[in-house]
Design an enzyme around this catalytic site. Structure first.
Site, PDB file in Angstrom:
ATOM      1  N   ARG A 113      -3.140   2.992   8.616  1.00  0.00           N
ATOM      2  CA  ARG A 113      -3.479   1.751   7.906  1.00  0.00           C
ATOM      3  C   ARG A 113      -2.288   0.816   7.820  1.00  0.00           C
ATOM      4  O   ARG A 113      -1.170   1.242   7.548  1.00  0.00           O
ATOM      5  CB  ARG A 113      -3.906   2.062   6.465  1.00  0.00           C
ATOM      6  CG  ARG A 113      -5.124   2.912   6.328  1.00  0.00           C
ATOM      7  CD  ARG A 113      -5.162   3.528   4.933  1.00  0.00           C
ATOM      8  NE  ARG A 113      -6.278   4.449   4.795  1.00  0.00           N
ATOM      9  CZ  ARG A 113      -7.468   4.100   4.313  1.00  0.00           C
ATOM     10  NH1 ARG A 113      -7.687   2.875   3.912  1.00  0.00           N
ATOM     11  NH2 ARG A 113      -8.435   4.983   4.229  1.00  0.00           N
ATOM     12  N   ARG A 122      -3.431  -1.469  -6.067  1.00  0.00           N
ATOM     13  CA  ARG A 122      -2.592  -2.661  -5.926  1.00  0.00           C
ATOM     14  C   ARG A 122      -2.996  -3.644  -7.026  1.00  0.00           C
ATOM     15  O   ARG A 122      -4.075  -3.521  -7.596  1.00  0.00           O
ATOM     16  CB  ARG A 122      -2.760  -3.307  -4.552  1.00  0.00           C
ATOM     17  CG  ARG A 122      -4.179  -3.702  -4.260  1.00  0.00           C
ATOM     18  CD  ARG A 122      -4.330  -4.227  -2.851  1.00  0.00           C
ATOM     19  NE  ARG A 122      -5.733  -4.450  -2.556  1.00  0.00           N
ATOM     20  CZ  ARG A 122      -6.206  -4.645  -1.332  1.00  0.00           C
ATOM     21  NH1 ARG A 122      -5.410  -4.613  -0.305  1.00  0.00           N
ATOM     22  NH2 ARG A 122      -7.481  -4.858  -1.140  1.00  0.00           N
ATOM     23  N   CYS A 177       9.601 -40.659 -13.872  1.00  0.00           N
ATOM     24  CA  CYS A 177       8.221 -41.124 -13.996  1.00  0.00           C
ATOM     25  C   CYS A 177       7.597 -41.405 -12.627  1.00  0.00           C
ATOM     26  O   CYS A 177       6.471 -41.880 -12.537  1.00  0.00           O
ATOM     27  CB  CYS A 177       8.128 -42.347 -14.892  1.00  0.00           C
ATOM     28  SG  CYS A 177       9.065 -43.752 -14.267  1.00  0.00           S
ATOM     29  N   HIS A 234     -15.797  -9.303   1.239  1.00  0.00           N
ATOM     30  CA  HIS A 234     -14.707 -10.092   1.811  1.00  0.00           C
ATOM     31  C   HIS A 234     -14.762 -11.543   1.337  1.00  0.00           C
ATOM     32  O   HIS A 234     -13.764 -12.118   0.891  1.00  0.00           O
ATOM     33  CB  HIS A 234     -14.806 -10.014   3.335  1.00  0.00           C
ATOM     34  CG  HIS A 234     -13.802 -10.847   4.041  1.00  0.00           C
ATOM     35  ND1 HIS A 234     -14.085 -12.104   4.499  1.00  0.00           N
ATOM     36  CD2 HIS A 234     -12.504 -10.623   4.324  1.00  0.00           C
ATOM     37  CE1 HIS A 234     -13.003 -12.606   5.052  1.00  0.00           C
ATOM     38  NE2 HIS A 234     -12.032 -11.726   4.970  1.00  0.00           N
ATOM     39  N   GLU A 243      15.940 -46.618  -9.873  1.00  0.00           N
ATOM     40  CA  GLU A 243      15.103 -46.492  -8.676  1.00  0.00           C
ATOM     41  C   GLU A 243      15.734 -47.183  -7.467  1.00  0.00           C
ATOM     42  O   GLU A 243      15.124 -47.313  -6.422  1.00  0.00           O
ATOM     43  CB  GLU A 243      13.672 -46.986  -8.942  1.00  0.00           C
ATOM     44  CG  GLU A 243      13.573 -48.277  -9.693  1.00  0.00           C
ATOM     45  CD  GLU A 243      12.132 -48.641 -10.111  1.00  0.00           C
ATOM     46  OE1 GLU A 243      11.175 -48.023  -9.652  1.00  0.00           O
ATOM     47  OE2 GLU A 243      12.012 -49.584 -10.902  1.00  0.00           O
ATOM     48  N   TYR A 292      13.012 -34.868 -20.048  1.00  0.00           N
ATOM     49  CA  TYR A 292      11.565 -34.707 -19.891  1.00  0.00           C
ATOM     50  C   TYR A 292      11.146 -35.106 -18.486  1.00  0.00           C
ATOM     51  O   TYR A 292      11.918 -35.722 -17.731  1.00  0.00           O
ATOM     52  CB  TYR A 292      10.805 -35.567 -20.925  1.00  0.00           C
ATOM     53  CG  TYR A 292      10.954 -37.054 -20.663  1.00  0.00           C
ATOM     54  CD1 TYR A 292      10.055 -37.718 -19.817  1.00  0.00           C
ATOM     55  CD2 TYR A 292      12.000 -37.787 -21.219  1.00  0.00           C
ATOM     56  CE1 TYR A 292      10.221 -39.072 -19.546  1.00  0.00           C
ATOM     57  CE2 TYR A 292      12.158 -39.123 -20.952  1.00  0.00           C
ATOM     58  CZ  TYR A 292      11.265 -39.769 -20.108  1.00  0.00           C
ATOM     59  OH  TYR A 292      11.421 -41.093 -19.815  1.00  0.00           O
ATOM     60  N   GLY A 324      -7.809  -7.379   4.776  1.00  0.00           N
ATOM     61  CA  GLY A 324      -8.616  -7.441   5.998  1.00  0.00           C
ATOM     62  C   GLY A 324      -7.968  -8.182   7.144  1.00  0.00           C
ATOM     63  O   GLY A 324      -8.581  -8.406   8.177  1.00  0.00           O
ATOM     64  N   SER A 375      15.088 -43.699 -16.698  1.00  0.00           N
ATOM     65  CA  SER A 375      13.907 -42.986 -16.186  1.00  0.00           C
ATOM     66  C   SER A 375      13.936 -43.135 -14.674  1.00  0.00           C
ATOM     67  O   SER A 375      13.999 -44.253 -14.157  1.00  0.00           O
ATOM     68  CB  SER A 375      12.630 -43.591 -16.757  1.00  0.00           C
ATOM     69  OG  SER A 375      11.518 -42.938 -16.187  1.00  0.00           O
ATOM     70  N   MET A 377      -5.163  -7.332   8.808  1.00  0.00           N
ATOM     71  CA  MET A 377      -4.537  -6.510   9.848  1.00  0.00           C
ATOM     72  C   MET A 377      -5.391  -5.274  10.071  1.00  0.00           C
ATOM     73  O   MET A 377      -6.446  -5.126   9.489  1.00  0.00           O
ATOM     74  CB  MET A 377      -3.123  -6.162   9.429  1.00  0.00           C
ATOM     75  CG  MET A 377      -2.214  -7.369   9.457  1.00  0.00           C
ATOM     76  SD  MET A 377      -0.576  -6.974   8.956  1.00  0.00           S
ATOM     77  CE  MET A 377      -0.792  -6.423   7.303  1.00  0.00           C
ATOM     78  N   LYS A 384       0.835  -1.204   0.000  1.00  0.00           N
ATOM     79  CA  LYS A 384       0.000   0.000   0.000  1.00  0.00           C
ATOM     80  C   LYS A 384       0.871   1.256   0.000  1.00  0.00           C
ATOM     81  O   LYS A 384       0.664   2.175  -0.786  1.00  0.00           O
ATOM     82  CB  LYS A 384      -0.916  -0.029   1.227  1.00  0.00           C
ATOM     83  CG  LYS A 384      -1.862   1.153   1.283  1.00  0.00           C
ATOM     84  CD  LYS A 384      -2.824   1.051   2.450  1.00  0.00           C
ATOM     85  CE  LYS A 384      -3.818  -0.050   2.215  1.00  0.00           C
ATOM     86  NZ  LYS A 384      -4.639  -0.382   3.338  1.00  0.00           N
ATOM     87  N   THR A 439      11.200 -42.275  -9.005  1.00  0.00           N
ATOM     88  CA  THR A 439      11.520 -41.603  -7.733  1.00  0.00           C
ATOM     89  C   THR A 439      10.632 -42.057  -6.581  1.00  0.00           C
ATOM     90  O   THR A 439      10.910 -41.717  -5.440  1.00  0.00           O
ATOM     91  CB  THR A 439      11.440 -40.078  -7.910  1.00  0.00           C
ATOM     92  OG1 THR A 439      10.266 -39.785  -8.674  1.00  0.00           O
ATOM     93  CG2 THR A 439      12.666 -39.558  -8.622  1.00  0.00           C
TER      94      THR A 439
END
Ligand code: PEP
Ligand code: MG
Length: 920
Positions: free
Chosen positions: A101, A345, A869, A468, A782, A889, A110, A801, A112, A32, A804
């Site tokens: 403010r 803003r 993958c 709000h 893996e 990829y 809203g 590949s 604070m 602000k 994970t």
């Protein structure tokens, strides 16, 4: 020189040189404060004022007192404001009134505190009346100050003020505040002063400087209020930013019918349409509009009432949008015909609006395509792919009389849930009872945000598109309908009603935030069609274009220098088609074993597993072969021209067998009953299953180990893959099969199995007369050992590949099936782990193994194709890591492909030109 804690609005250049950048100014002066300063610099009419910095707030939070010199600087700045306005703080003859403010770097609407009309006292009020000749306005302003000061600064409950006002109005037969006369407000001033005295034991302060000091302190403290903390948790705003405090000359929108106040968005924040949307009220103060208590007028009506002001307003807001290159959310006040801008803003918006505004602004030449792509978040994309109501089901509900009410369509999307009438109950039912909840309120306040976040949807009977409830719901992507004014909510009886139709608390409702309709009961929802969302498609196409640019990554020779591609994990042709329609350019994982589970195939699979001789096994496999060939044919056809990675069987065989305990029960029952029919078969089956038992099956006979123990299965699979590939080739469909061997731990495993499979592939192609086919054999990484010995593995594997899911399981030693429910939540809560490593890649451990594996693998085979993958392939943070370490990829579920495409472009832009994949 003493530290500068306070900046006048026209000292923005100083703030900039101190903070070093505009982002730094925003951090120092808050959103602000920096906005007001920036507007002042741009010549926009902003009431004079100054900002106390976030640094001062942080010092205050640490020490509990104002930092040295801050208050003196505040007083000096106040004198400057006095000079500029020609008014004097606390001087009854010409009083300067100010507002105090809050304003943090990131907007927290809203959350604070704010205090208006500071410096009104018994004396200055008298002076103001003389000056304005408008006692009603002065007493109204004064009572507002006492109320705000009482609640915000002194911590008195709202009701202590609201109740006596309500009673007073009832006694006098008033419905609206506008009916209150000067005398009435004067009486309320006295009542409110008495409330302060009664609640706190001292009088409302008559010293204006004391008012200012305490208000500044209260705003600082509100940074650590519960509301603000909850909001920061939900939005990932760091706790150490602090809030700035803005002291702004009061201008009054309640000085008669040539005065007014309003809020507006420069574009529609719900749809993104390029049309100003806002509300204003004549003869009112700002909070009347924001709270949605009085019904405001649409902004375009202002053109009739105050044409000059209207055109000036449109001109200023247009300039603001051009200046910030963003949709603005502005607050303004008109005091006796003069327009003042109180705030600007970047406006909060729905996902739909975010995408449309980004595309439109790029088309208008206001921003670049890259900027447009960056303005849309992966969360926005996620929201846009959220369910909508099934039109047919909705029509049927309408026909059946389930329509309940209509309100303002404040935040799009379909939500179905049980209605609860306050935030705490809504949160409780959602979190503890795991219910789908719709929170229903007359209107919402900042204290209600926790209930809204926990809900699937929000419904209010009051307020408008800028209320709000609307603003918060849009921000969090929660479908929301506001201002459904035909609904009466009885908060005591816990029921809401429209024309005799009642919905009790806990009953199901369906809320359409896209159209504003509310229905009783549950309406079926459907996934939205991506192909109908043209702006989203545009953004995603731009994202792909960015990723496809060579040079997005600095890399050694033969490494990828473009951004990441996005592939999908898909087992069936229908998944593959969806993946294509979502923009996937390959299949990164087809889990072939899923196909074995289908009803007609499972008995054959079981027969194959239980076979006593190789001939029996081959016979069963020969029966399975046509099924698999058909599966793969469908996949290749759906992915025409794009690579398709087919993983050979991975899980332990017992997963295909009947449940041991259940079978045992059946055997026992037959024995007890003395029945012999079928008993022998069941007993044999039970013995076979028991012989397959392993204490730790995830580390047991699965993946490549199973293939080595029982090569006939994968030999059949490879035959099926290449027969399908050959058939497609003969039908002129371009195919690029990639055969993936799971769970490799040592290159010796590949040395054992891969050549046999390659021979089969070659034999099939020869049988079919196919001379040339683009195919690869590769492996999943893996198991940590595979990652560590990647240079060896890459001698055979033509692609890697990263699985994970398993790699995380084996690197941490956490069971991927149990850890989440047993201890991972506690680990994350206790900050032992930053995030759940099964959702977001652990860069320091698992990630390092991946990085090592790629570097080593490409030492052996520089052109090695690398993907991921595991579940992480659709997670934006994990995608970033894959870009950094040099993946070609990422592959994820079809539904996450659009999110991944955007995330891949974001990371490509973030690191573009920077050396990330260093010369290894
Ligand atoms: C993995 O382990 O990450 C993987 C993709 O394989 P699965 O989940 O089938 O074990
Ligand atoms: Mg795995």
């Amino acid at each position: 020189m003493a530290k500068k804690w306070v900046y006048l609005f026209d000292e923005v250049a100083e703030a900039e040189s101190y903070a070093g950048s505009w982002d730094g100014v925003r951090a120092l002066l808050g959103g602000k404060g920096s906005g007001l300063a920036d507007m002042t610099r741009a010549g926009v009419p902003v009431p004079p004022g100054f900002t106390v910095t976030t640094e001062a707030c942080n010092q205050f939070s640490a020490s509990g007192k104002f930092p040295e010199g801050m208050w003196a600087q505040e007083l000096a700045a106040l004198q400057e404001v006095e000079k500029r306005t020609g008014k004097k703080f606390g001087d009854p003859a010409n009083p300067l009134l100010v507002s105090c403010r809050s304003g943090a770097k990131f907007s927290m609407p809203g959350m604070m505190d704010t205090v208006l009309n500071i410096s009104l006292t018994d004396k200055t009020a008298e002076g103001m009346i003389e000056l304005t000749g408008n006692p009603r306005f002065v007493y109204d302003s004064y009572r507002r100050l006492i109320e705000m000061f009482g609640t915000v600064v002194l911590g008195i409950a709202d009701e202590a003020f609201e109740e006596p006002l309500k009673e007073y109005k009832e006694k006098n037969g008033y419905k609206l505040d506008t009916e209150m006369t000067a005398e009435d407000w004067k009486a309320m001033v006295e009542t409110f002063k008495a409330v302060v005295k009664k609640e706190k034991g001292f009088d409302f302060p008559q010293d204006p400087l004391k008012q200012l000091e305490l208000a500044t302190e209260a705003v600082f403290k509100s940074w650590n209020g519960k509301r603000a903390i909850d909001y920061r948790r939900a939005t990932n705003i760091p706790d150490d930013l602090g809030t700035a405090v803005n002291i702004v000359t009061m201008v009054f929108g309640n000085m008669g019918d040539d005065s007014g106040t309003g809020v507006a968005f420069t574009r529609n924040p719900s749809t993104g349409d390029k049309k100003m949307m806002g509300d204003y009220l004549l003869n009112a103060q700002g909070e009347d509009v924001v709270a949605g208590i009085r019904n405001a007028n649409p902004i375009e009506n202002m053109v009739k009432k105050m044409p000059e002001v209207y055109y000036q307003f449109m001109d200023i807001t247009d300039k603001l949008e051009q200046h910030y290159k963003e949709m603005q959310d502005v607050e303004f006040t008109i005091e006796r015909g003069k327009l003042w801008m109180l705030q600007t803003r970047n406006g909060k918006r729905t996902a739909k609006a975010a995408v449309k505004i980004a595309v439109d602004m790029a088309d208008e030449g206001l921003i670049s395509k890259e900027e447009a792509v960056l303005r849309v978040t992966p969360d926005n994309v996620d929201t846009l792919l959220h369910p909508q109501f099934d039109e047919k089901a909705k029509k049927a509900a309408e026909k059946a009389g389930a329509f309940f009410a209509r309100g303002v369509n404040a935040s799009p999307g379909a939500a179905v849930g049980q209605a609860y009438f306050d935030a705490n109950t809504a949160e409780k039912m959602a979190k503890e009872k795991k219910q789908a909840v719709i929170m229903v309120r007359p209107f919402t306040k900042p204290d209600d945000v926790h209930g809204m976040i926990a809900s699937k949807g929000v419904l209010t009977s009051e307020g408008g598109a800028t209320s709000h409830a609307a603003v918060v719901a849009r921000q969090f992507g929660i479908p929301c309908v506001v201002g459904a004014s035909s609904i009466t909510i009885d908060l005591e009886k816990r029921v809401m009603e429209v024309n005799g139709k009642a919905v009790k608390e806990g009953e199901w409702i369906s809320v359409d935030g896209t159209t504003g309709e509310v229905f009783i009961g549950q309406i079926k929802t459907i996934e939205p069609k991506i192909e109908e969302q043209s702006e989203l498609l545009t953004i995603l196409n731009w994202a792909d274009e960015i990723c496809a640019r060579d040079g997005m990554r600095n890399a050694p020779p033969k490494w990828p220098t473009r951004g990441l591609q996005v592939w999908a994990n898909a087992d069936y042709p229908k998944d593959a088609r969806r993946a294509r329609s979502y923009g996937a350019v390959g299949i990164g994982l087809c889990r072939t074993e899923h196909m074995f589970f289908e009803t007609e195939r499972l008995p054959i699979v079981q027969r194959m597993i239980l076979a006593k001789t190789s001939e029996e096994r081959t016979e069963a496999l020969n029966e399975l072969l046509p099924y698999q060939r058909k599966d793969f044919d469908g996949l290749f056809e759906a992915m025409e021209g794009y690579p398709v990675i087919i993983r050979l069987i991975d899980p332990p065989l017992h997963e295909f067998m009947p449940d041991e305990e259940k079978l045992f029960e059946e055997v026992v029952t037959l024995r007890v009953k003395g029945e012999t029919e079928g008993l022998k078969e069941k007993e044999d089956l039970l013995t076979a299953i028991r012989s397959m038992h392993e204490s730790n099956p995830m580390m047991g006979l699965r993946g490549v180990r199973l293939s080595i123990a029982m090569p006939e299965i994968v030999e059949m699979q490879v035959r099926a893959i290449f027969e399908a590939a050959a058939d497609c080739t003969l039908r002129k469909i371009v195919v690029k099969p990639e055969v993936m061997i799971p769970l490799t731990g040592t290159v010796k495993e590949l040395e054992w199995i891969q050549p046999r499979l390659v021979r089969i592939a070659a034999a099939v192609l020869k049988e079919k007369g196919i001379k040339k086919l683009d195919y690869k054999f590769g492996t999943m990484i893996e198991i940590p050992r595979a990652a560590v010995t990647a240079a060896e593995i890459a001698k055979l594997a033509e692609f890697f590949s990263f699985g994970t899911n398993d790699l995380t399981q084996m690197t941490f030693g956490y069971s991927r099936d149990d850890a989440e429910r047993n201890f991972l939540v506690t680990y994350v809560e206790q900050k032992i782990l930053p995030k759940n490593p099964f959702q977001t890649l652990d860069r320091d451990g698992v990630g390092k193994l991946m990085e090592w594996a790629i570097t080593e693998g490409r030492k052996t085979r520089p052109e090695l194709e690398v993907g991921i993958c595991g579940e992480h392939g659709g997670d934006p943070e994990s995608i970033e890591w894959c870009h950094i370490i040099g993946n070609n990829y990422v592959s994820c579920s079809p539904f996450r492909v659009p999110i991944a495409r955007l995330a891949a472009a974001h990371v490509a832009l973030k690191y573009s030109g920077k050396a990330i994949v260093e010369d290894k």
